[in-house]
Design a protein around this motif. Structure first.
Motif, PDB file in Angstrom:
ATOM      1  N   THR B  44      83.044  37.920  53.033  1.00  4.27           N
ATOM      2  CA  THR B  44      81.992  36.996  53.447  1.00  4.27           C
ATOM      3  C   THR B  44      80.626  37.683  53.415  1.00  4.27           C
ATOM      4  O   THR B  44      79.631  37.101  52.977  1.00  4.27           O
ATOM      5  CB  THR B  44      82.279  36.455  54.867  1.00  4.27           C
ATOM      6  OG1 THR B  44      83.482  35.691  54.819  1.00  4.27           O
ATOM      7  CG2 THR B  44      81.156  35.570  55.360  1.00  4.27           C
ATOM      8  N   GLN B  86      82.253  29.733  55.607  1.00  4.52           N
ATOM      9  CA  GLN B  86      83.612  29.976  56.085  1.00  4.52           C
ATOM     10  C   GLN B  86      83.799  29.346  57.459  1.00  4.52           C
ATOM     11  O   GLN B  86      84.775  28.664  57.719  1.00  4.52           O
ATOM     12  CB  GLN B  86      83.889  31.485  56.171  1.00  4.52           C
ATOM     13  CG  GLN B  86      85.238  31.776  56.812  1.00  4.52           C
ATOM     14  CD  GLN B  86      85.576  33.256  56.797  1.00  4.52           C
ATOM     15  OE1 GLN B  86      84.751  34.095  56.481  1.00  4.52           O
ATOM     16  NE2 GLN B  86      86.798  33.575  57.148  1.00  4.52           N
ATOM     17  N   ASP B 165      83.936  29.718  50.525  1.00  4.19           N
ATOM     18  CA  ASP B 165      84.464  30.740  51.423  1.00  4.19           C
ATOM     19  C   ASP B 165      85.630  30.166  52.230  1.00  4.19           C
ATOM     20  O   ASP B 165      85.428  29.452  53.202  1.00  4.19           O
ATOM     21  CB  ASP B 165      83.349  31.242  52.350  1.00  4.19           C
ATOM     22  CG  ASP B 165      83.704  32.585  52.985  1.00  4.19           C
ATOM     23  OD1 ASP B 165      84.900  32.953  52.958  1.00  4.19           O
ATOM     24  OD2 ASP B 165      82.783  33.248  53.505  1.00  4.19           O
ATOM     25  N   GLU B 166      86.832  30.460  51.789  1.00  3.65           N
ATOM     26  CA  GLU B 166      88.071  29.974  52.400  1.00  3.65           C
ATOM     27  C   GLU B 166      88.071  28.465  52.616  1.00  3.65           C
ATOM     28  O   GLU B 166      88.216  27.983  53.742  1.00  3.65           O
ATOM     29  CB  GLU B 166      88.344  30.720  53.713  1.00  3.65           C
ATOM     30  CG  GLU B 166      88.428  32.209  53.447  1.00  3.65           C
ATOM     31  CD  GLU B 166      89.086  32.994  54.561  1.00  3.65           C
ATOM     32  OE1 GLU B 166      89.792  32.384  55.383  1.00  3.65           O
ATOM     33  OE2 GLU B 166      88.909  34.211  54.597  1.00  3.65           O
TER      34      GLU B 166
HETATM   35 MG   LIG Z   1      85.157  35.945  55.618  1.00  5.93          MG
END
Ligand SMILES: [Mg+2]
Ligand SMILES: Nc1ncnc2c1ncn2[C@@H]1O[C@H](COP(=O)(O)OP(=O)(O)OP(=O)(O)O)[C@@H](O)[C@H]1O
Lengths: 321, 245
Positions: B44, B86, B165-166
């Motif tokens: 991240t 995220q 991000d995820e």
């Molecule tokens: Mg992360």
């Protein structure tokens, strides 16, 4: 998002409010006529404050500085340099623009509590400056603008701002202009970005918006509106004193807005009107009227957390801007 | 082919912690690149340097031939870099529609036209399957739907590089299937950088995989190469049950 039906309703409501205010000119008894004129000008001050506090979520404790920039920007040249009413009003707006641009550039480097403190410190400096130049401002005692200087020549006619009806209608005109300007701003693209900044500044930035520039524009718009209120106050009521630059006048617009409903277009008027009368009435009975105001604020926080109109919007009229 | 994004010696330290440590990275236009690695590896932080949320401690970032190291985040977004958070970061008090209308009104040349905004915003919601929830308050949506709303906001920016991000955290299996199809479709006209823990998603989508560990790139290669890499297995894959499933 609002459909066309909502737009019509919104403009009808705001138009109706202005129509009622104009009609009141002909029916109000003298005392309340004068009070309402004053309340309308102060409500403009509150609307300017609301733009920044309600819509952008920036809590300033220095807005007395913008109001009094307008007050002195209009009052001083009229008193000392013999400017006419119109250039003096423009002078007030110019002063508000300059001061708010300067303050915005500096104070917006901070946020949250630091922003409150920085704006309060600057306002305090401004207040002390008005006292320091007492030779020109006469400090707390203030300046009284002579009746004959508060006239606008319109061809063969003259508009006498000391005439109660003229004064009242000028106050309504300024109020209406500010109300519709605020309405246009909050419904514009810029307005939606301001609300987005209030809700989540970092996300707004990551959508490609220059949040600093948007906030700066909001500080200046807010400052100019408050300065317009200050300039109008000087010209309509003929008094220019440093009390208006004191911290009390930075806190009052916050209370008015909280009471009426932050981030509602009509809340500032409601809050100012209500508070003005509560203070007016209770101070007739007791010297501890601030206690009443305090109690009222506690009730507000307990039951009307979003202010009167904020609560009305939440429970009943979702379309209120 | 010239790279769309390159970083040279990119580092970011938090106090004594080297969250991103001297990373040389390069991304081809049009590819879907997965970034994997254990928790705290610096994934991240790395993409935050790319999109401008954090300033690097040292190193350079070049996007489409232009050095953007010192460029403020909002200008990078305007150059075409979009980041979906995220930690879900939608406008909780606004409706799903308003969340997407915000990026739309900026990207459109005629963002003042309500009709044009409406059309593009609904299109973005449709692509992630949230059109029927346009009027729901974003904060009241299920967690998985908030993740999808994030993606819709990214899509609405019409990015050239979309950093996810995820994104599949909290999605059901069927939603993940749709999501995989969506990313493929996005990749037809954008480059995708995908941070992902779900190995099934990674293996299905990525042409190349970059593995982060302790702030550094541990390995990089095709899915098959990464699966066969013993260092990666020790650092990461061994600990993930779905590996290679
Ligand atoms: Mg992360
Ligand atoms: N703002 C910050 N301040 C201090 N330390 C930070 C900050 N952001 C991240 N870190 C630290 O940097 C390291 C890398 O964090 P990062 O969030 O980049 O990891 P990650 O690979 O994304 O992990 P995850 O898979 O859990 O999301 C971690 O040790 C984290 O605690």
């Amino acid at each position: 998002m609002s459909g066309d039906g909502t737009t019509t309703k919104v403009y009808a409501l705001h138009g109706a409010v202005i129509a009622v205010l104009v009609a009141l000119n002909f029916v109000l008894p003298e005392y309340h006529h004068g009070v309402l004129a004053r309340v309308l000008v102060l409500a403009v001050f509150a609307m300017g404050y609301n733009l920044l506090f309600g819509y952008v979520g920036l809590l300033s404790l220095g807005h007395a500085m913008f109001f009094s920039a307008g007050l002195y920007g209009a009052g001083l040249p009229l008193y000392h340099l013999g400017w006419g009413v119109v250039p003096a009003f423009a002078g007030g707006i110019g002063a508000g623009f300059t001061v708010s641009l300067f303050i915005g550039l500096l104070a917006l480097r901070t946020s949250g509590v630091a922003f409150m403190i920085v704006t309060m410190m600057f306002a305090q400096v401004f207040y002390l400056t008005t006292l320091y130049f007492g030779e020109w401002t006469r400090g707390d005692e203030g300046l009284v603008l002579q009746q004959h200087t508060r006239r606008i020549a319109l061809g063969s006619e003259t508009l006498d701002l000391t005439n109660p009806a003229t004064r009242y209608l000028m106050a309504v005109a300024l109020f209406a202009a500010t109300l519709f300007a605020t309405l246009a701003i909050v419904r514009s693209r810029h307005g939606r970005v301001l609300v987005a900044i209030r809700e989540n500044e970092e996300r707004t930035k990551m959508l490609g918006y220059d949040t600093f520039a948007n906030k700066l524009a909001a500080v200046v718009t807010s400052g100019v509106i408050c300065a317009a209120a200050g300039a109008a106050y000087a010209l309509l009521f003929g008094y220019v004193g440093s009390t208006f630059a004191s911290v009390q006048y930075s806190i009052l617009p916050l209370l008015w807005v909280l009471l009426g409903g932050a981030a509602t277009t009509l809340g500032p008027l409601l809050g100012t009107l209500f508070m003005y009368y509560v203070v007016d009435i209770t101070s007739g009975y007791t010297s501890a009227y601030m206690l009443v105001v305090g109690a009222m604020l506690i009730l507000l926080v307990l039951w009307f957390r979003k202010g009167v109109l904020g609560t009305v919007r939440e429970r009943w009229l979702r379309w209120l801007p | 082919m010239t790279a769309l994004l390159t970083t040279k010696g990119l580092s970011r330290h938090f106090g004594g912690l080297r969250a991103v440590d001297n990373v040389d990275f390069s991304l081809e236009p049009g590819e879907i690149r997965a970034v994997i690695g254990p928790n705290g590896a610096g994934k991240t932080t790395f993409v935050s340097l790319v999109c401008g949320r954090y300033a690097p401690s040292s190193g350079r970032i070049v996007f489409d031939g232009e050095d953007i190291t010192d460029m403020p985040a909002h200008l990078r977004v305007r150059r075409g870099i979009a980041y979906t958070f995220q930690i879900t970061s939608v406008f909780a008090n606004l409706s799903a529609y308003e969340n997407v209308a915000l990026p739309v009104q900026r990207t459109l040349t005629d963002g003042r036209s309500r009709r044009a905004v409406r059309q593009s915003a609904m299109e973005a919601l449709e692509r992630v399957g949230l059109a029927s929830r346009a009027h729901e308050q974003a904060g009241a949506l299920a967690y998985g739907h908030q993740r999808l709303l994030e993606v819709a906001m990214g899509l609405a920016l019409k990015p050239r590089l979309l950093i996810l991000d995820e994104p599949t955290q909290g999605l059901s299996d069927s939603e993940i299937e749709n999501f995989i199809a969506l990313v493929r479709e996005i990749a037809s006209d954008a480059t995708v950088l995908l941070i992902e823990h779900n190995m099934q998603v990674v293996m299905e989508l990525a042409r190349r995989i970059t593995v982060f560990d302790a702030g550094k790139i541990l390995a990089e290669g095709s899915p098959a190469e990464i699966r066969a890499n013993t260092a990666v297995q020790e650092a990461y894959l061994g600990t993930v049950q779905e590996a290679g499933a």
